[in-house]
Enzyme design. Sequence first.
Site, short mmCIF file in Angstrom:
data_model
loop_
_atom_site.label_atom_id
_atom_site.label_comp_id
_atom_site.label_asym_id
_atom_site.label_seq_id
_atom_site.Cartn_x
_atom_site.Cartn_y
_atom_site.Cartn_z
N LYS A 184 -34.00 24.04 83.19
CA LYS A 184 -32.96 23.01 83.14
C LYS A 184 -31.87 23.40 82.15
CE LYS A 184 -36.27 20.31 81.95
NZ LYS A 184 -37.17 19.21 81.58
N THR A 198 -29.54 9.32 78.62
CA THR A 198 -30.23 10.52 79.11
C THR A 198 -31.69 10.56 78.67
OG1 THR A 198 -29.50 11.74 77.14
CG2 THR A 198 -28.09 11.87 79.10
N GLY A 207 -35.42 10.48 78.81
CA GLY A 207 -36.41 10.56 79.87
C GLY A 207 -35.98 11.36 81.08
N THR A 208 -34.85 12.07 81.00
CA THR A 208 -34.42 12.84 82.17
C THR A 208 -35.41 13.94 82.53
OG1 THR A 208 -33.02 14.12 80.66
CG2 THR A 208 -31.94 12.41 81.95
N GLY A 209 -35.98 14.60 81.52
CA GLY A 209 -36.94 15.67 81.80
C GLY A 209 -38.23 15.16 82.41
N CYS A 210 -38.76 14.07 81.86
CA CYS A 210 -39.97 13.46 82.42
C CYS A 210 -39.72 13.02 83.86
CB CYS A 210 -40.38 12.25 81.59
SG CYS A 210 -40.67 12.57 79.83
#
Length: 274
Positions: free
Chosen positions: A178, A210, A212-215
Amino acid sequence: MTAPRGRVLVCAGSDSGGGAGIQADIKAITALGGFAATAVTALTAQNTLGVQGVVGVAADFIRLQIRMVLEDIGADAIKTGMLADSATIEAVCGALEVYGPGIPLVADPVMVAKGGHPLLAAEAVATLKARLMPMAAIITPNLPEAEALTGLTITTVDDMKRAADALLQQGVRAVLLKGGHLDGPVLTDLLATAEGMESFESARIDSRHTHGTGCTLASALACGLAQGMGLRAAVVRARGYVRAAMLAAPGLGQGHGPLGHGVTMDPARVEQLS
Protein backbone atom coordinates in the site's frame (compact mmCIF):
# COMPACT_ATOMS: atom_id res chain seq x y z
CA MET A 1 -26.19 -28.81 3.47
CA THR A 2 -23.20 -26.88 2.09
CA ALA A 3 -22.58 -23.52 3.78
CA PRO A 4 -22.61 -20.49 1.45
CA ARG A 5 -19.19 -19.05 0.66
CA GLY A 6 -18.14 -15.83 2.33
CA ARG A 7 -17.18 -16.89 5.87
CA VAL A 8 -14.16 -14.99 7.18
CA LEU A 9 -12.42 -15.68 10.49
CA VAL A 10 -10.64 -12.54 11.70
CA CYS A 11 -7.81 -12.88 14.22
CA ALA A 12 -7.02 -9.35 15.37
CA GLY A 13 -7.24 -6.77 18.13
CA SER A 14 -10.28 -4.82 19.24
CA ASP A 15 -10.59 -1.04 18.74
CA SER A 16 -12.80 0.60 21.37
CA GLY A 17 -13.31 3.57 19.03
CA GLY A 18 -14.86 1.32 16.40
CA GLY A 19 -12.81 2.61 13.47
CA ALA A 20 -10.14 -0.07 13.07
CA GLY A 21 -9.32 -3.57 14.25
CA ILE A 22 -11.99 -6.22 14.78
CA GLN A 23 -14.76 -3.63 14.62
CA ALA A 24 -13.70 -2.38 11.18
CA ASP A 25 -13.18 -5.95 10.01
CA ILE A 26 -16.70 -7.02 10.96
CA LYS A 27 -18.26 -3.93 9.37
CA ALA A 28 -16.36 -4.31 6.09
CA ILE A 29 -17.04 -8.02 5.71
CA THR A 30 -20.72 -7.54 6.52
CA ALA A 31 -21.05 -4.63 4.08
CA LEU A 32 -19.63 -6.79 1.30
CA GLY A 33 -22.03 -9.64 1.96
CA GLY A 34 -19.76 -11.94 3.95
CA PHE A 35 -20.01 -13.44 7.43
CA ALA A 36 -17.39 -12.40 10.01
CA ALA A 37 -16.33 -14.55 12.95
CA THR A 38 -13.54 -13.46 15.29
CA ALA A 39 -10.69 -14.50 17.53
CA VAL A 40 -9.78 -11.42 19.57
CA THR A 41 -6.03 -11.20 20.19
CA ALA A 42 -5.89 -7.99 22.24
CA LEU A 43 -8.04 -5.22 23.69
CA THR A 44 -7.12 -1.61 23.03
CA ALA A 45 -8.40 1.55 24.66
CA GLN A 46 -8.34 4.09 21.84
CA ASN A 47 -10.19 6.75 19.91
CA THR A 48 -9.43 8.92 16.89
CA LEU A 49 -6.66 10.67 18.84
CA GLY A 50 -4.64 7.54 19.55
CA VAL A 51 -4.14 4.38 21.60
CA GLN A 52 -4.02 4.82 25.37
CA GLY A 53 -3.71 1.21 26.49
CA VAL A 54 -3.40 -2.39 25.31
CA VAL A 55 -4.30 -5.61 27.14
CA GLY A 56 -3.32 -8.89 25.53
CA VAL A 57 -5.46 -12.03 25.42
CA ALA A 58 -3.95 -15.26 26.76
CA ALA A 59 -2.52 -17.54 24.06
CA ASP A 60 -4.59 -20.54 25.16
CA PHE A 61 -7.78 -18.50 24.88
CA ILE A 62 -6.84 -17.24 21.42
CA ARG A 63 -6.36 -20.84 20.32
CA LEU A 64 -9.69 -21.80 21.85
CA GLN A 65 -11.53 -19.05 19.98
CA ILE A 66 -10.02 -20.19 16.68
CA ARG A 67 -10.85 -23.83 17.38
CA MET A 68 -14.47 -23.08 18.35
CA VAL A 69 -15.08 -21.11 15.15
CA LEU A 70 -13.38 -23.47 12.72
CA GLU A 71 -14.72 -26.72 14.19
CA ASP A 72 -18.32 -25.51 13.93
CA ILE A 73 -18.90 -22.53 11.63
CA GLY A 74 -15.82 -22.97 9.45
CA ALA A 75 -14.21 -20.34 7.24
CA ASP A 76 -13.56 -19.72 3.55
CA ALA A 77 -10.78 -17.23 4.30
CA ILE A 78 -8.87 -16.03 7.34
CA LYS A 79 -7.61 -12.52 8.04
CA THR A 80 -5.02 -11.61 10.66
CA GLY A 81 -4.38 -8.13 12.00
CA MET A 82 -2.81 -7.05 15.29
CA LEU A 83 -0.86 -9.99 16.76
CA ALA A 84 1.07 -7.98 19.39
CA ASP A 85 3.93 -10.36 20.26
CA SER A 86 5.67 -13.64 19.47
CA ALA A 87 3.47 -15.71 21.79
CA THR A 88 0.33 -14.44 20.04
CA ILE A 89 1.78 -15.10 16.57
CA GLU A 90 2.73 -18.64 17.60
CA ALA A 91 -0.73 -19.23 19.10
CA VAL A 92 -2.54 -18.07 15.97
CA CYS A 93 -0.25 -19.88 13.52
CA GLY A 94 -0.29 -23.08 15.54
CA ALA A 95 -4.09 -23.10 15.77
CA LEU A 96 -4.52 -22.37 12.08
CA GLU A 97 -2.15 -25.19 11.16
CA VAL A 98 -4.27 -27.63 13.16
CA TYR A 99 -7.82 -26.35 12.59
CA GLY A 100 -7.59 -24.36 9.34
CA PRO A 101 -5.10 -25.96 6.95
CA GLY A 102 -5.61 -24.94 3.35
CA ILE A 103 -7.83 -21.94 4.11
CA PRO A 104 -6.44 -18.84 2.34
CA LEU A 105 -4.93 -16.38 4.79
CA VAL A 106 -4.74 -12.61 4.29
CA ALA A 107 -2.10 -11.32 6.71
CA ASP A 108 -2.04 -7.62 7.53
CA PRO A 109 1.29 -7.20 9.38
CA VAL A 110 0.04 -4.54 11.79
CA MET A 111 2.96 -2.87 13.56
CA VAL A 112 2.02 0.70 14.46
CA ALA A 113 -1.32 2.43 15.05
CA LYS A 114 -2.33 5.44 12.98
CA GLY A 115 -1.35 7.74 15.86
CA GLY A 116 2.08 6.14 16.26
CA HIS A 117 1.50 3.68 19.14
CA PRO A 118 3.40 0.40 18.59
CA LEU A 119 1.11 -2.61 18.13
CA LEU A 120 3.80 -5.25 17.54
CA ALA A 121 6.72 -5.89 19.90
CA ALA A 122 10.10 -5.36 18.25
CA GLU A 123 11.13 -8.91 19.15
CA ALA A 124 8.11 -10.27 17.28
CA VAL A 125 9.10 -9.07 13.80
CA ALA A 126 11.35 -12.09 13.27
CA THR A 127 8.56 -14.43 14.42
CA LEU A 128 6.10 -12.76 12.08
CA LYS A 129 8.50 -13.25 9.16
CA ALA A 130 9.30 -16.86 10.06
CA ARG A 131 5.84 -18.10 11.03
CA LEU A 132 3.01 -15.96 9.67
CA MET A 133 4.27 -14.71 6.32
CA PRO A 134 4.98 -18.15 4.80
CA MET A 135 1.42 -19.24 5.69
CA ALA A 136 -0.24 -16.28 3.98
CA ALA A 137 -1.85 -16.32 0.56
CA ILE A 138 -1.14 -12.58 0.52
CA ILE A 139 0.26 -9.97 2.90
CA THR A 140 -0.88 -6.32 2.90
CA PRO A 141 1.87 -4.13 4.41
CA ASN A 142 1.98 -0.36 4.28
CA LEU A 143 5.31 1.28 3.50
CA PRO A 144 6.68 1.56 7.08
CA GLU A 145 5.79 -2.10 7.63
CA ALA A 146 7.46 -3.11 4.36
CA GLU A 147 10.57 -1.17 5.39
CA ALA A 148 10.65 -3.05 8.71
CA LEU A 149 10.21 -6.39 6.96
CA THR A 150 12.83 -5.79 4.25
CA GLY A 151 15.30 -3.30 5.72
CA LEU A 152 14.84 -1.13 2.63
CA THR A 153 14.01 2.58 2.47
CA ILE A 154 10.91 3.29 0.39
CA THR A 155 10.40 6.80 -0.98
CA THR A 156 9.30 6.14 -4.58
CA VAL A 157 7.16 3.73 -6.57
CA ASP A 158 10.36 2.13 -7.88
CA ASP A 159 11.38 1.57 -4.25
CA MET A 160 8.00 -0.08 -3.70
CA LYS A 161 8.71 -2.49 -6.55
CA ARG A 162 12.08 -3.40 -5.05
CA ALA A 163 10.50 -3.94 -1.63
CA ALA A 164 7.72 -6.09 -3.06
CA ASP A 165 10.27 -8.22 -4.88
CA ALA A 166 12.30 -8.55 -1.66
CA LEU A 167 9.20 -9.79 0.16
CA LEU A 168 8.54 -12.35 -2.57
CA GLN A 169 12.15 -13.48 -2.23
CA GLN A 170 11.47 -14.10 1.46
CA GLY A 171 8.91 -16.71 0.47
CA VAL A 172 5.71 -14.67 0.51
CA ARG A 173 3.28 -15.84 -2.17
CA ALA A 174 1.71 -12.45 -2.93
CA VAL A 175 2.02 -8.88 -1.69
CA LEU A 176 -0.39 -5.97 -1.84
CA LEU A 177 1.97 -3.11 -0.97
CA LYS A 178 0.00 0.00 0.00
CA GLY A 179 1.48 3.31 -1.11
CA GLY A 180 -0.52 5.73 1.00
CA HIS A 181 2.56 6.98 2.86
CA LEU A 182 4.13 8.40 -0.30
CA ASP A 183 3.51 12.07 -1.11
CA GLY A 184 1.72 13.32 -4.20
CA PRO A 185 -1.76 13.60 -5.69
CA VAL A 186 -1.77 10.02 -7.02
CA LEU A 187 -1.85 7.02 -4.68
CA THR A 188 -0.24 3.84 -5.99
CA ASP A 189 -0.75 0.35 -4.59
CA LEU A 190 1.28 -2.55 -5.96
CA LEU A 191 0.12 -6.16 -6.31
CA ALA A 192 3.08 -8.51 -6.67
CA THR A 193 3.06 -12.25 -7.27
CA ALA A 194 5.42 -14.76 -8.86
CA GLU A 195 3.68 -13.99 -12.17
CA GLY A 196 4.56 -10.29 -12.06
CA MET A 197 3.57 -6.91 -10.64
CA GLU A 198 0.60 -4.66 -11.31
CA SER A 199 0.17 -1.06 -10.17
CA PHE A 200 -3.21 0.36 -9.17
CA GLU A 201 -3.41 4.14 -9.23
CA SER A 202 -6.12 6.44 -7.91
CA ALA A 203 -6.48 10.10 -7.03
CA ARG A 204 -5.53 10.72 -3.42
CA ILE A 205 -8.48 11.60 -1.20
CA ASP A 206 -7.66 14.63 0.97
CA SER A 207 -9.20 13.59 4.28
CA ARG A 208 -8.28 13.17 7.93
CA HIS A 209 -10.76 10.29 8.10
CA THR A 210 -8.32 7.46 7.39
CA HIS A 211 -8.44 5.47 10.64
CA GLY A 212 -8.76 1.77 9.89
CA THR A 213 -8.06 1.92 6.15
CA GLY A 214 -5.49 -0.88 6.37
CA CYS A 215 -7.71 -3.17 8.44
CA THR A 216 -10.64 -2.45 6.16
CA LEU A 217 -8.70 -3.14 2.96
CA ALA A 218 -7.35 -6.48 4.23
CA SER A 219 -10.75 -7.62 5.46
CA ALA A 220 -12.46 -6.60 2.22
CA LEU A 221 -9.80 -8.54 0.32
CA ALA A 222 -10.29 -11.60 2.54
CA CYS A 223 -14.04 -11.37 2.01
CA GLY A 224 -13.55 -11.40 -1.75
CA LEU A 225 -11.37 -14.49 -1.57
CA ALA A 226 -13.91 -16.14 0.74
CA GLN A 227 -16.62 -15.47 -1.82
CA GLY A 228 -14.62 -17.19 -4.56
CA MET A 229 -13.19 -14.13 -6.31
CA GLY A 230 -9.76 -14.30 -7.93
CA LEU A 231 -6.94 -12.42 -6.25
CA ARG A 232 -6.87 -9.48 -8.65
CA ALA A 233 -10.66 -9.09 -8.66
CA ALA A 234 -10.71 -9.19 -4.86
CA VAL A 235 -8.03 -6.49 -4.73
CA VAL A 236 -9.94 -4.27 -7.16
CA ARG A 237 -13.18 -4.56 -5.19
CA ALA A 238 -11.41 -4.04 -1.85
CA ARG A 239 -9.70 -0.86 -3.07
CA GLY A 240 -12.96 0.43 -4.48
CA TYR A 241 -14.77 -0.26 -1.24
CA VAL A 242 -12.16 1.52 0.88
CA ARG A 243 -12.28 4.58 -1.36
CA ALA A 244 -16.07 4.67 -1.23
CA ALA A 245 -15.98 4.26 2.57
CA MET A 246 -13.48 7.13 2.90
CA LEU A 247 -15.75 9.38 0.83
CA ALA A 248 -18.69 8.34 3.04
CA ALA A 249 -16.84 9.00 6.34
CA PRO A 250 -19.27 10.24 9.02
CA GLY A 251 -16.88 12.93 10.27
CA LEU A 252 -16.53 11.60 13.81
CA GLY A 253 -13.80 12.41 16.32
CA GLN A 254 -11.14 15.06 16.68
CA GLY A 255 -8.27 13.12 15.09
CA HIS A 256 -8.02 10.41 12.44
CA GLY A 257 -11.70 9.66 12.01
CA PRO A 258 -13.34 6.35 11.00
CA LEU A 259 -14.62 5.39 7.56
CA GLY A 260 -18.24 5.03 6.51
CA HIS A 261 -18.21 1.25 6.47
CA GLY A 262 -21.92 0.94 5.70
CA VAL A 263 -21.49 2.45 2.24
CA THR A 264 -22.94 0.58 -0.73
CA MET A 265 -21.40 0.57 -4.19
CA ASP A 266 -22.67 -0.04 -7.69
CA PRO A 267 -20.71 -3.18 -8.71
CA ALA A 268 -20.42 -1.80 -12.25
CA ARG A 269 -18.36 1.13 -10.91
CA VAL A 270 -15.89 -0.89 -8.83
CA GLU A 271 -13.35 -1.09 -11.64
CA GLN A 272 -13.53 2.69 -12.10
CA LEU A 273 -13.01 3.29 -8.39
CA SER A 274 -9.89 1.11 -8.38
